[in-house]
Design a protein around this motif. Structure first.
Motif, PDB file in Angstrom:
ATOM      1  N   HIS A  45      -9.551   2.963  -1.121  1.00 35.21           N
ATOM      2  CA  HIS A  45      -8.092   2.961  -1.114  1.00 35.21           C
ATOM      3  C   HIS A  45      -7.490   3.318   0.243  1.00 35.21           C
ATOM      4  N   ILE A  46      -8.326   3.710   1.191  1.00 34.15           N
ATOM      5  CA  ILE A  46      -7.858   3.966   2.557  1.00 34.15           C
ATOM      6  C   ILE A  46      -8.663   3.067   3.487  1.00 34.15           C
ATOM      7  N   ALA A  47      -8.023   2.027   3.972  1.00 31.22           N
ATOM      8  CA  ALA A  47      -8.719   1.035   4.796  1.00 31.22           C
ATOM      9  C   ALA A  47      -8.872   1.538   6.231  1.00 31.22           C
ATOM     10  N   THR A  48      -9.753   0.867   6.977  1.00 30.48           N
ATOM     11  CA  THR A  48      -9.973   1.237   8.372  1.00 30.48           C
ATOM     12  C   THR A  48     -10.355   0.015   9.209  1.00 30.48           C
ATOM     13  N   PRO A  49      -9.870  -0.068  10.438  1.00 32.89           N
ATOM     14  CA  PRO A  49     -10.315  -1.143  11.334  1.00 32.89           C
ATOM     15  C   PRO A  49     -11.812  -1.062  11.625  1.00 32.89           C
ATOM     16  N   ALA A  50     -12.400   0.120  11.457  1.00 30.87           N
ATOM     17  CA  ALA A  50     -13.833   0.274  11.713  1.00 30.87           C
ATOM     18  C   ALA A  50     -14.664  -0.592  10.775  1.00 30.87           C
ATOM     19  N   ARG A  51     -14.092  -0.957   9.642  1.00 31.18           N
ATOM     20  CA  ARG A  51     -14.741  -1.869   8.692  1.00 31.18           C
ATOM     21  C   ARG A  51     -14.108  -3.255   8.732  1.00 31.18           C
ATOM     22  N   ASN A  52     -13.333  -3.507   9.781  1.00 31.81           N
ATOM     23  CA  ASN A  52     -12.682  -4.798  10.032  1.00 31.81           C
ATOM     24  C   ASN A  52     -11.657  -5.162   8.962  1.00 31.81           C
ATOM     25  N   SER A  53     -11.111  -4.156   8.294  1.00 29.63           N
ATOM     26  CA  SER A  53     -10.039  -4.413   7.336  1.00 29.63           C
ATOM     27  C   SER A  53      -8.739  -4.693   8.070  1.00 29.63           C
ATOM     28  N   ALA A  54      -7.897  -5.546   7.495  1.00 26.02           N
ATOM     29  CA  ALA A  54      -6.575  -5.803   8.068  1.00 26.02           C
ATOM     30  C   ALA A  54      -5.648  -4.595   7.901  1.00 26.02           C
ATOM     31  N   CYS A  55      -6.020  -3.670   7.015  1.00 29.83           N
ATOM     32  CA  CYS A  55      -5.266  -2.409   6.819  1.00 29.83           C
ATOM     33  C   CYS A  55      -3.802  -2.679   6.499  1.00 29.83           C
ATOM     34  N   LYS A  56      -3.535  -3.660   5.660  1.00 32.79           N
ATOM     35  CA  LYS A  56      -2.148  -4.089   5.461  1.00 32.79           C
ATOM     36  C   LYS A  56      -1.278  -2.990   4.860  1.00 32.79           C
ATOM     37  N   ARG A  57      -1.827  -2.185   3.924  1.00 40.02           N
ATOM     38  CA  ARG A  57      -0.999  -1.160   3.287  1.00 40.02           C
ATOM     39  C   ARG A  57      -0.678  -0.025   4.252  1.00 40.02           C
ATOM     40  N   LEU A  58      -1.664   0.413   5.015  1.00 36.67           N
ATOM     41  CA  LEU A  58      -1.403   1.479   5.980  1.00 36.67           C
ATOM     42  C   LEU A  58      -0.508   0.995   7.120  1.00 36.67           C
ATOM     43  N   ASN A  59      -0.670  -0.253   7.525  1.00 39.37           N
ATOM     44  CA  ASN A  59       0.217  -0.789   8.557  1.00 39.37           C
ATOM     45  C   ASN A  59       1.651  -0.886   8.039  1.00 39.37           C
ATOM     46  N   MET A  60       1.801  -1.216   6.764  1.00 34.38           N
ATOM     47  CA  MET A  60       3.140  -1.230   6.166  1.00 34.38           C
ATOM     48  C   MET A  60       3.726   0.179   6.153  1.00 34.38           C
ATOM     49  N   TYR A  61       2.904   1.156   5.762  1.00 39.39           N
ATOM     50  CA  TYR A  61       3.349   2.551   5.747  1.00 39.39           C
ATOM     51  C   TYR A  61       3.784   3.005   7.136  1.00 39.39           C
ATOM     52  N   LEU A  62       3.015   2.655   8.134  1.00 44.20           N
ATOM     53  CA  LEU A  62       3.361   3.036   9.501  1.00 44.20           C
ATOM     54  C   LEU A  62       4.647   2.350   9.958  1.00 44.20           C
ATOM     55  N   ARG A  63       4.854   1.122   9.533  1.00 38.14           N
ATOM     56  CA  ARG A  63       6.130   0.458   9.848  1.00 38.14           C
ATOM     57  C   ARG A  63       7.290   1.256   9.276  1.00 38.14           C
ATOM     58  N   TRP A  64       7.150   1.669   8.028  1.00 41.16           N
ATOM     59  CA  TRP A  64       8.208   2.447   7.389  1.00 41.16           C
ATOM     60  C   TRP A  64       8.523   3.717   8.167  1.00 41.16           C
ATOM     61  N   SER A  99       6.055  -0.289  19.459  1.00 41.40           N
ATOM     62  CA  SER A  99       5.247  -1.307  20.148  1.00 41.40           C
ATOM     63  C   SER A  99       3.761  -1.193  19.807  1.00 41.40           C
ATOM     64  N   GLN A 100       3.332  -0.040  19.271  1.00 44.80           N
ATOM     65  CA  GLN A 100       1.920   0.174  18.924  1.00 44.80           C
ATOM     66  C   GLN A 100       1.598  -0.233  17.494  1.00 44.80           C
ATOM     67  N   LEU A 101       2.604  -0.569  16.718  1.00 41.71           N
ATOM     68  CA  LEU A 101       2.380  -0.941  15.327  1.00 41.71           C
ATOM     69  C   LEU A 101       1.707  -2.304  15.227  1.00 41.71           C
ATOM     70  N   ILE A 102       0.982  -2.492  14.129  1.00 43.72           N
ATOM     71  CA  ILE A 102       0.327  -3.766  13.827  1.00 43.72           C
ATOM     72  C   ILE A 102       0.972  -4.361  12.582  1.00 43.72           C
ATOM     73  N   CYS A 103       1.228  -5.646  12.615  1.00 47.19           N
ATOM     74  CA  CYS A 103       1.931  -6.293  11.512  1.00 47.19           C
ATOM     75  C   CYS A 103       1.088  -6.290  10.239  1.00 47.19           C
ATOM     76  N   PRO A 104       1.643  -5.855   9.125  1.00 46.27           N
ATOM     77  CA  PRO A 104       0.915  -5.911   7.843  1.00 46.27           C
ATOM     78  C   PRO A 104       0.678  -7.371   7.438  1.00 46.27           C
ATOM     79  N   CYS A 105      -0.572  -7.686   7.158  1.00 46.37           N
ATOM     80  CA  CYS A 105      -0.916  -9.066   6.787  1.00 46.37           C
ATOM     81  C   CYS A 105      -1.070  -9.181   5.276  1.00 46.37           C
ATOM     82  N   ASP A 106       0.036  -9.189   4.562  1.00 48.96           N
ATOM     83  CA  ASP A 106      -0.081  -9.426   3.132  1.00 48.96           C
ATOM     84  C   ASP A 106      -0.119 -10.934   2.880  1.00 48.96           C
ATOM     85  N   LEU A 107      -0.213 -11.314   1.622  1.00 49.57           N
ATOM     86  CA  LEU A 107      -0.404 -12.725   1.274  1.00 49.57           C
ATOM     87  C   LEU A 107       0.726 -13.598   1.808  1.00 49.57           C
ATOM     88  N   HIS A 108       1.971 -13.145   1.646  1.00 56.10           N
ATOM     89  CA  HIS A 108       3.122 -13.927   2.085  1.00 56.10           C
ATOM     90  C   HIS A 108       3.145 -14.067   3.605  1.00 56.10           C
TER      91      HIS A 108
END
Length: 260
Positions: free
Chosen positions: A158-177, A197-206
């Motif tokens: 339930h907690i993704a990480t780039p270390a496992r090459n996850s897109a981390c969409k939920r955490l990136n969304m949280y950081l955007r908020w 400028s350091q944020l990464i865009c959440p890659c959800d399905l849409h």
């Protein structure tokens, strides 16, 4: 970047259209918007982002159920709950997130907030001064999140990480908020040590679907490198706040003519 002038204008228009208070009600961001205290917003935002899986109406309903168990006072509950107060969570379930996960989240948050005032520290302490993006913060956050000796192995998913090459969409969304700052009233802009400028865009399905149609993504799979590719292309449009186009891409994705 193979993006025509018309598409650039479309993204600008749609970013403006969806980055408005009317967006809040039907989105999981409505959950932290129910609170005023910084720590309440941080905690409810993290849980809402982690549970953001499936239909938005269901996500919002399950989040409201979760925080009702906390008497709608997340920070106070995290710090001061008694053992018997946790019994209500034994019935909680959303998709693959269950009581075991909920109880560990509460345990970690209690441990954490006994030491720090803000969840921003959980990301920023792992970042370097010249980091272009949040990658090190995300990797470090997961390591810290599972630093308690009794963490359940099942909760790690339930907690993704780039270390496992996850897109981390939920955490990136949280950081955007938490990080993005503007006068629109949607994102909170609570945190000041992480730059927009350091944020990464959440890659959800849409977002993924529309970004591919616009030529903003070329990778076949959707992973961390895909999220970086998308964000790097968005930086060509706005280097200081690339993730504001998340509103445009998501909005286009939920519109019928883009959803077919």
């Amino acid at each position: 970047m193979p993006l025509s002038t018309d598409f650039r204008e479309l993204l600008e228009v749609k970013a403006e259209e969806f980055n408005q208070p009317a967006f809040i009600e039907d989105d999981p961001i409505s959950i932290p918007h129910a609170y005023q205290q910084k720590q309440d917003i941080e905690i409810s935002g993290l849980i809402a982002a982690v549970l953001a899986w499936g239909q938005r109406k269901t996500i919002i309903s399950k989040c409201k159920e979760f925080f009702a168990y906390m008497d709608n006072a997340p920070y106070d509950f995290v710090l001061h709950h008694q053992e018997q107060d946790l019994k209500a969570f034994l019935a909680f379930k959303h998709r693959t997130f269950n009581a075991t996960d909920a109880l560990y989240f509460i345990s970690f948050l209690r441990h954490y907030y006994q030491q720090y005032e803000s969840l921003e520290d959980a990301f920023i302490m792992y970042m370097k001064q010249d980091d272009k993006d949040i990658e090190n913060g995300l990797v470090g956050f997961r390591e810290q999140f599972f630093s308690l000796p009794d963490y359940p192995e099942r909760t790690r998913k339930h907690i993704a990480t780039p270390a496992r090459n996850s897109a981390c969409k939920r955490l990136n969304m949280y950081l955007r908020w938490m990080v993005r700052k503007d006068d629109k009233g949607v994102d909170f802009g609570l945190w000041n040590r992480i730059k927009p400028s350091q944020l990464i865009c959440p890659c959800d399905l849409h977002v993924d679907r529309v970004a591919r149609r616009l030529g903003l993504i070329s990778r076949k799979q959707t992973d961390w490198h895909t999220a970086l590719e998308l964000t790097n292309n968005l930086r060509l449009l706005d280097a200081e706040d690339p993730v504001r186009y998340d509103f445009a891409l998501f909005g286009l994705g939920i519109e019928e003519r883009w959803g077919k």
